[in-house]
Write an enzyme that holds these catalytic residues in place. Structure first.
Site, mmCIF file in Angstrom:
data_model
loop_
_atom_site.group_PDB
_atom_site.id
_atom_site.type_symbol
_atom_site.label_atom_id
_atom_site.label_comp_id
_atom_site.label_asym_id
_atom_site.label_seq_id
_atom_site.Cartn_x
_atom_site.Cartn_y
_atom_site.Cartn_z
ATOM 1 N N ARG A 1 0.806 -1.218 0.000
ATOM 2 C CA ARG A 1 0.000 0.000 0.000
ATOM 3 C C ARG A 1 0.842 1.272 0.000
ATOM 4 O O ARG A 1 1.945 1.302 0.535
ATOM 5 C CB ARG A 1 -0.933 -0.005 1.221
ATOM 6 C CG ARG A 1 -1.952 -1.133 1.197
ATOM 7 C CD ARG A 1 -2.605 -1.341 2.539
ATOM 8 N NE ARG A 1 -3.640 -2.379 2.495
ATOM 9 C CZ ARG A 1 -3.416 -3.674 2.615
ATOM 10 N NH1 ARG A 1 -2.174 -4.103 2.803
ATOM 11 N NH2 ARG A 1 -4.413 -4.538 2.550
ATOM 12 N N HIS B 1 -0.675 -2.455 -4.744
ATOM 13 C CA HIS B 1 -0.184 -3.404 -5.748
ATOM 14 C C HIS B 1 -0.052 -2.837 -7.163
ATOM 15 O O HIS B 1 -0.335 -3.516 -8.154
ATOM 16 C CB HIS B 1 -1.068 -4.651 -5.778
ATOM 17 C CG HIS B 1 -0.977 -5.478 -4.530
ATOM 18 N ND1 HIS B 1 0.076 -5.403 -3.654
ATOM 19 C CD2 HIS B 1 -1.836 -6.411 -4.006
ATOM 20 C CE1 HIS B 1 -0.117 -6.255 -2.650
ATOM 21 N NE2 HIS B 1 -1.271 -6.865 -2.835
ATOM 22 N N HIS C 1 2.832 -12.766 -5.561
ATOM 23 C CA HIS C 1 1.691 -12.873 -4.646
ATOM 24 C C HIS C 1 1.091 -14.281 -4.653
ATOM 25 O O HIS C 1 -0.137 -14.442 -4.641
ATOM 26 C CB HIS C 1 0.631 -11.844 -5.023
ATOM 27 C CG HIS C 1 -0.238 -11.394 -3.903
ATOM 28 N ND1 HIS C 1 -1.234 -12.196 -3.373
ATOM 29 C CD2 HIS C 1 -0.288 -10.233 -3.200
ATOM 30 C CE1 HIS C 1 -1.869 -11.538 -2.412
ATOM 31 N NE2 HIS C 1 -1.309 -10.346 -2.279
ATOM 32 N N GLU D 1 4.877 -12.685 0.902
ATOM 33 C CA GLU D 1 5.276 -11.692 -0.091
ATOM 34 C C GLU D 1 6.548 -10.980 0.384
ATOM 35 O O GLU D 1 6.488 -10.056 1.191
ATOM 36 C CB GLU D 1 4.156 -10.674 -0.294
ATOM 37 C CG GLU D 1 2.803 -11.269 -0.612
ATOM 38 C CD GLU D 1 1.684 -10.274 -0.342
ATOM 39 O OE1 GLU D 1 1.751 -9.127 -0.839
ATOM 40 O OE2 GLU D 1 0.752 -10.640 0.398
#
Length: 377
Positions: A107, A132, A205, A342
């Site tokens: 973010r 993303h 991801h 991630e």
């Protein structure tokens, strides 16, 4: 006597016939058409295989890992990552089931950041925040593919993001290389250059489920080589505070089942994320390839060991899956049906000068490596 002689001949030939019918696994890479875009472009599906039988399927549409097999303790190969049945399903949009994430993973607060005194605005596609890479991030691009066969087959995907795409400055040339290694590991190497100062935070991801899609991940045991976690506000933007994990619901310094504390409603952070959706900061902050985490599934015996050059990992426990998507095996992906590891720099790093920098400048080369290795116990 004739009958006995026939039995002897069959007993001699049987192993030979079996060997012919079931040849040894051959390492290499295969390419097939995956699907066609409305404008006529064709996406490809690449199948990478090592001699041990590990198979990873990747498409050059978004760099999605479509499937990934690994053996259990009885040598059964099963898919261990969430993926969809067809190209058409991917075109509809997915909750990031295994693609390349960029330009910026995670973010950015308010969809804005300042770089060298200039304010840049990017899409607010996660409430009031950016996530993303925006509405049409790297997960929705058709990448140029180059393959290399051999005992450790590799797929290199290249994409050039133009200056201003999704609001980011600089023309960015990115290469992401997937290599299936002899030791049952998938290595992902990221490299990028820019012609203007920009920010960059690449990751993959993939949602892992080491049960082979038989059950949720709550019984799977996670270990994270991290003694701090980033606290967030209610919109999941880091406050800037790094909290020690010792004695908290975030303590995975010893292998602990994911489900042990995930439903602790007294923890404000878990309420914000509706489960784990947080960034753990590795104790080892070096940029060398180091042990970052392990994930173990007690029933199948599968053990995944993750190594990375990144300073942190975002753990996400599929808190928003709801059964509306069905995977390649026909299984509905319910809440907590996977867990993401991630590897990345910190979320919202461009707005926190005290965080490790995500700025990339002309003349520099962005490099990052993550390895996911499978074994059993």
């Amino acid at each position: 006597m004739t009958y006995i002689r026939l039995l002897l001949i069959i007993s001699v030939l049987s192993p030979i016939m079996t060997a012919v019918a079931q040849p040894a696994n051959r390492a290499g890479i295969e390419q097939t058409d995956f699907g066609t875009f409305p404008d006529g472009r064709v996406a490809q599906l690449f199948t990478l295989r090592n001699t041990a039988g590990m198979t990873v399927q990747i498409t050059n549409y978004g760099g999605y890992i479509v499937s990934w097999t690994a053996p259990d303790r009885d040598a059964r190969q099963e898919n261990i990552t969430l993926g969809l049945p067809s190209f058409a399903d991917y075109l509809k949009g997915t909750p990031s089931l295994g693609p390349i994430i960029g330009r910026f993973g995670n973010r950015i607060c308010g969809g804005t950041f300042t770089l060298d005194g200039q304010v840049y605005t990017v899409a607010k596609n996660a409430g009031v925040n950016h996530i993303h890479g925006g509405r049409v991030g790297f997960d929705k691009k058709l990448w140029t593919a180059t393959t290399k066969s051999g005992p450790e087959p590799s797929l290199a995907l290249q994409y050039t993001s133009p200056d201003g795409e999704e609001g980011y400055p600089g023309t960015l040339a990115v290469t992401v290389t997937y290599t299936v290694q002899k030791d049952n590991a998938l290595r992902i190497d990221y490299q990028a250059t820019t012609n203007k100062p920009t920010v960059l935070n690449l990751t993959n991801h993939a949602y892992f489920n080491l049960s082979g899609m038989k059950r949720d991940v709550l019984n799977q045991e996670l270990l994270i080589k991290a003694d701090q976690v980033l606290l967030t506000d209610k919109t999941q933007i880091p406050t800037g505070e790094l909290k020690p994990v010792a004695g908290t619901v975030f303590d995975f310094t010893k292998a602990t089942s994911i489900g042990l504390r995930i439903n602790d409603t007294t923890d404000t952070q878990l309420r914000y994320g509706k489960g784990y959706d947080h960034c753990w900061v590795f104790t080892d902050s070096s940029r060398t390839l180091k042990l970052g985490a392990t994930l173990y599934e007690p029933v199948s015996g599968r053990l995944m060991t993750m190594y990375t050059t990144e300073p942190a990992v975002q753990i996400y426990t599929a808190n928003h899956l709801n059964g509306s998507l069905k995977g390649k095996e026909g299984v509905a992906y319910q809440r907590r049906w996977g867990v993401c590891l991630e590897t990345q720099h910190f979320p919202d790093a461009p707005n926190h000068p005290n965080f490790p920098t995500t700025t990339l400048r002309p003349g520099e080369t962005y490099r990052s490596t993550t390895v996911y290795k499978f074994s059993v116990r």
